[in-house]
Design a protein around this motif. Structure first.
Motif, PDB file in Angstrom:
ATOM      1  N   GLY A  82       0.795  -1.211   0.000  1.00 25.73           N
ATOM      2  CA  GLY A  82       0.000   0.000   0.000  1.00 25.73           C
ATOM      3  C   GLY A  82       0.830   1.263   0.000  1.00 25.73           C
ATOM      4  N   ILE A  83       2.145   1.138   0.166  1.00 20.17           N
ATOM      5  CA  ILE A  83       3.004   2.326   0.188  1.00 20.17           C
ATOM      6  C   ILE A  83       3.828   2.427  -1.093  1.00 20.17           C
ATOM      7  CG2 ILE A  83       4.907   3.473   1.377  1.00 20.17           C
ATOM      8  CD1 ILE A  83       3.852   2.269   3.966  1.00 20.17           C
ATOM      9  N   CYS A  84       4.583   1.340  -1.397  1.00 17.40           N
ATOM     10  CA  CYS A  84       5.437   1.394  -2.590  1.00 17.40           C
ATOM     11  C   CYS A  84       4.736   0.893  -3.837  1.00 17.40           C
ATOM     12  CB  CYS A  84       6.728   0.613  -2.357  1.00 17.40           C
ATOM     13  SG  CYS A  84       6.471  -1.180  -2.249  1.00 17.40           S
ATOM     14  N   GLY A  85       3.676   0.153  -3.682  1.00 18.83           N
ATOM     15  CA  GLY A  85       2.926  -0.334  -4.823  1.00 18.83           C
ATOM     16  C   GLY A  85       3.496  -1.579  -5.454  1.00 18.83           C
ATOM     17  N   ARG A  86       4.598  -2.137  -4.933  1.00 18.87           N
ATOM     18  CA  ARG A  86       5.196  -3.334  -5.517  1.00 18.87           C
ATOM     19  C   ARG A  86       4.559  -4.583  -4.914  1.00 18.87           C
ATOM     20  NH1 ARG A  86       9.776  -0.172  -4.534  1.00 18.87           N
ATOM     21  NH2 ARG A  86      10.265  -1.422  -2.693  1.00 18.87           N
ATOM     22  N   ARG A  87       4.504  -5.636  -5.769  1.00 19.18           N
ATOM     23  CA  ARG A  87       3.942  -6.904  -5.304  1.00 19.18           C
ATOM     24  C   ARG A  87       5.008  -7.855  -4.793  1.00 19.18           C
ATOM     25  NH1 ARG A  87       0.562  -8.954 -10.252  1.00 19.18           N
ATOM     26  NH2 ARG A  87       2.326  -8.018 -11.336  1.00 19.18           N
ATOM     27  N   SER A  88       6.241  -7.509  -4.951  1.00 16.75           N
ATOM     28  CA  SER A  88       7.329  -8.365  -4.485  1.00 16.75           C
ATOM     29  C   SER A  88       7.475  -8.242  -2.974  1.00 16.75           C
ATOM     30  CB  SER A  88       8.640  -7.953  -5.169  1.00 16.75           C
ATOM     31  OG  SER A  88       8.949  -6.603  -4.854  1.00 16.75           O
ATOM     32  N   GLY A  89       8.221  -9.199  -2.410  1.00 21.27           N
ATOM     33  CA  GLY A  89       8.463  -9.163  -0.965  1.00 21.27           C
ATOM     34  C   GLY A  89       7.236  -9.495  -0.144  1.00 21.27           C
ATOM     35  N   GLN A  90       6.451 -10.475  -0.612  1.00 23.43           N
ATOM     36  CA  GLN A  90       5.232 -10.848   0.113  1.00 23.43           C
ATOM     37  C   GLN A  90       5.534 -11.381   1.516  1.00 23.43           C
ATOM     38  OE1 GLN A  90       1.978 -10.618  -0.952  1.00 23.43           O
ATOM     39  NE2 GLN A  90       2.711  -9.477  -2.742  1.00 23.43           N
ATOM     40  N   ALA A  91       6.716 -12.017   1.675  1.00 30.94           N
ATOM     41  CA  ALA A  91       7.060 -12.586   2.983  1.00 30.94           C
ATOM     42  C   ALA A  91       7.255 -11.504   4.031  1.00 30.94           C
ATOM     43  CB  ALA A  91       8.323 -13.432   2.870  1.00 30.94           C
ATOM     44  N   ASN A  92       7.643 -10.304   3.597  1.00 33.06           N
ATOM     45  CA  ASN A  92       7.863  -9.196   4.535  1.00 33.06           C
ATOM     46  C   ASN A  92       6.697  -8.210   4.542  1.00 33.06           C
ATOM     47  OD1 ASN A  92      10.458 -10.120   5.258  1.00 33.06           O
ATOM     48  ND2 ASN A  92      11.317  -9.210   3.379  1.00 33.06           N
ATOM     49  N   MET A  93       5.554  -8.663   4.089  1.00 31.56           N
ATOM     50  CA  MET A  93       4.399  -7.766   4.009  1.00 31.56           C
ATOM     51  C   MET A  93       3.436  -8.052   5.163  1.00 31.56           C
ATOM     52  SD  MET A  93       1.847  -7.075   0.790  1.00 31.56           S
ATOM     53  CE  MET A  93       3.203  -6.554  -0.248  1.00 31.56           C
ATOM     54  N   LEU A  94       3.024  -6.992   5.827  1.00 28.04           N
ATOM     55  CA  LEU A  94       2.040  -7.105   6.911  1.00 28.04           C
ATOM     56  C   LEU A  94       0.646  -6.829   6.357  1.00 28.04           C
ATOM     57  CD1 LEU A  94       3.842  -5.147   9.771  1.00 28.04           C
ATOM     58  CD2 LEU A  94       3.615  -7.622   9.549  1.00 28.04           C
ATOM     59  N   LEU A  95      -0.315  -7.573   6.867  1.00 32.31           N
ATOM     60  CA  LEU A  95      -1.704  -7.373   6.462  1.00 32.31           C
ATOM     61  C   LEU A  95      -2.478  -6.748   7.615  1.00 32.31           C
ATOM     62  CD1 LEU A  95      -2.453 -10.724   4.596  1.00 32.31           C
ATOM     63  CD2 LEU A  95      -1.815  -8.510   3.615  1.00 32.31           C
ATOM     64  N   CYS A  96      -3.198  -5.716   7.305  1.00 32.45           N
ATOM     65  CA  CYS A  96      -4.014  -5.046   8.327  1.00 32.45           C
ATOM     66  C   CYS A  96      -5.122  -5.986   8.779  1.00 32.45           C
ATOM     67  CB  CYS A  96      -4.599  -3.752   7.761  1.00 32.45           C
ATOM     68  SG  CYS A  96      -5.651  -2.867   8.940  1.00 32.45           S
ATOM     69  N   ASP A  97      -5.284  -6.103  10.094  1.00 34.96           N
ATOM     70  CA  ASP A  97      -6.306  -7.006  10.644  1.00 34.96           C
ATOM     71  C   ASP A  97      -7.714  -6.442  10.535  1.00 34.96           C
ATOM     72  OD1 ASP A  97      -4.754  -9.219  11.483  1.00 34.96           O
ATOM     73  OD2 ASP A  97      -3.952  -8.010  13.122  1.00 34.96           O
ATOM     74  N   PHE A  98      -7.843  -5.260   9.965  1.00 37.55           N
ATOM     75  CA  PHE A  98      -9.181  -4.712   9.775  1.00 37.55           C
ATOM     76  C   PHE A  98      -9.540  -4.587   8.299  1.00 37.55           C
ATOM     77  CE2 PHE A  98     -12.128  -1.147   9.204  1.00 37.55           C
ATOM     78  CZ  PHE A  98     -13.208  -1.638   9.921  1.00 37.55           C
ATOM     79  N   CYS A  99      -8.695  -3.844   7.533  1.00 40.60           N
ATOM     80  CA  CYS A  99      -9.020  -3.628   6.118  1.00 40.60           C
ATOM     81  C   CYS A  99      -8.411  -4.680   5.204  1.00 40.60           C
ATOM     82  CB  CYS A  99      -8.565  -2.240   5.676  1.00 40.60           C
ATOM     83  SG  CYS A  99      -6.763  -2.025   5.697  1.00 40.60           S
ATOM     84  N   GLY A 100      -7.422  -5.440   5.702  1.00 38.04           N
ATOM     85  CA  GLY A 100      -6.816  -6.494   4.905  1.00 38.04           C
ATOM     86  C   GLY A 100      -5.778  -6.021   3.900  1.00 38.04           C
ATOM     87  N   LYS A 101      -5.409  -4.763   3.908  1.00 40.73           N
ATOM     88  CA  LYS A 101      -4.409  -4.248   2.975  1.00 40.73           C
ATOM     89  C   LYS A 101      -3.011  -4.635   3.443  1.00 40.73           C
ATOM     90  CE  LYS A 101      -7.386  -0.305   1.973  1.00 40.73           C
ATOM     91  NZ  LYS A 101      -7.558   1.155   2.094  1.00 40.73           N
ATOM     92  N   GLY A 102      -2.092  -4.791   2.463  1.00 43.88           N
ATOM     93  CA  GLY A 102      -0.738  -5.217   2.783  1.00 43.88           C
ATOM     94  C   GLY A 102       0.274  -4.084   2.706  1.00 43.88           C
ATOM     95  N   TYR A 103       1.313  -4.187   3.565  1.00 41.08           N
ATOM     96  CA  TYR A 103       2.373  -3.172   3.606  1.00 41.08           C
ATOM     97  C   TYR A 103       3.693  -3.863   3.912  1.00 41.08           C
ATOM     98  CZ  TYR A 103      -1.645  -0.079   4.061  1.00 41.08           C
ATOM     99  OH  TYR A 103      -2.824   0.569   3.850  1.00 41.08           O
TER     100      TYR A 103
END
Length: 230
Positions: free
Chosen positions: A52-73
């Motif tokens: 949600g910040i850089c817009g890249r789909r790479s690095g999924q292992a280091n991505m956090l998902l919001c427990d409310f909206c479900g967006k990844g960072y």
């Protein structure tokens, strides 16, 4: 290489964007600490599973998902960057946290309301059952009282009939006894009369015989006094 971004009118400070739940933001000018709305229809970012910040789909292992909206960072894209996955729930913004808290409170309130309603239903059912049981008991008691009253009335009527029959029998017995006594008295009177008549009859017969004897004697004397003709 910088992402090409169409000019966007929604230019916000990061804190302002966080408070407004604009979690998917892209840094436009780090020096000015300004951001642009990620949801702008003119952006050139990829699918929703991108950071949600850089817009890249790479690095999924280091991505956090919001427990409310479900967006990844990406943890490294956060400000400040995060080095490890936080324990428990994680929210991408204060707004998401507030919304999650509100949602939890609403859920809890709904559950408590449902529990109260269920308890009220149980109490109402228990009250209805108790009322029905009480009504049934009262009905049974009333029916028992009616049966008892009917039995008592029948017993009283039977006792009255028996008393009347007994009284009639006693009256009849008294009448028969009285009639027997009167008949006995009449018989006694008749016997007394017969005895008296029997006692009086011999005396009368003796007087008649005496008179007859006197008459005979007088006749003889008279016959002797008459002179005999020659």
């Amino acid at each position: 290489k910088k992402e090409k971004i169409h000019p966007c009118t929604e230019v916000l400070h990061p804190l302002c964007a966080e408070l407004l739940d604009r979690a998917r933001i892209v840094v436009k000018d780090k020096a000015k600490d300004e951001v642009v709305c990620y949801k702008c229809e003119h952006h050139s970012f990829g699918p929703k599973d991108a950071c949600g910040i850089c817009g890249r789909r790479s690095g999924q292992a280091n991505m956090l998902l919001c427990d409310f909206c479900g967006k990844g960072y990406h943890m490294g894209c956060m400000n400040p960057p995060m080095e490890s996955v936080p324990e428990g729930e994680w929210f991408c913004s204060v707004v998401c946290g507030a919304k999650k808290k509100k949602a939890d409170e609403e859920k809890k309130a709904a559950e408590e309301k449902a529990a109260r309603e269920e308890a009220a239903k149980i109490l109402q059912k228990a009250a209805r059952d108790a009322a029905a049981k009480k009504a049934a008991e009262e009905k049974a008691a009333a029916e028992a009282a009616e049966r008892e009253a009917a039995e008592k009335k029948a017993a009283e009527e039977k006792a009255a009939v028996e008393a009347a029959e007994k009284e009639a029998a006693e009256k009849k017995a008294d009448e028969e006894k009285t009639a027997a006594e009167e008949a006995e008295k009449e018989d006694s009177k008749m016997d007394d009369a017969e005895d008296k008549e029997a006692e009086e009859k011999p005396a009368t017969d003796g007087e008649g015989e005496a008179k007859a004897a006197e008459g005979n004697a007088a006749a003889v004397e008279a016959k002797e006094e008459v002179p005999m003709e020659s």
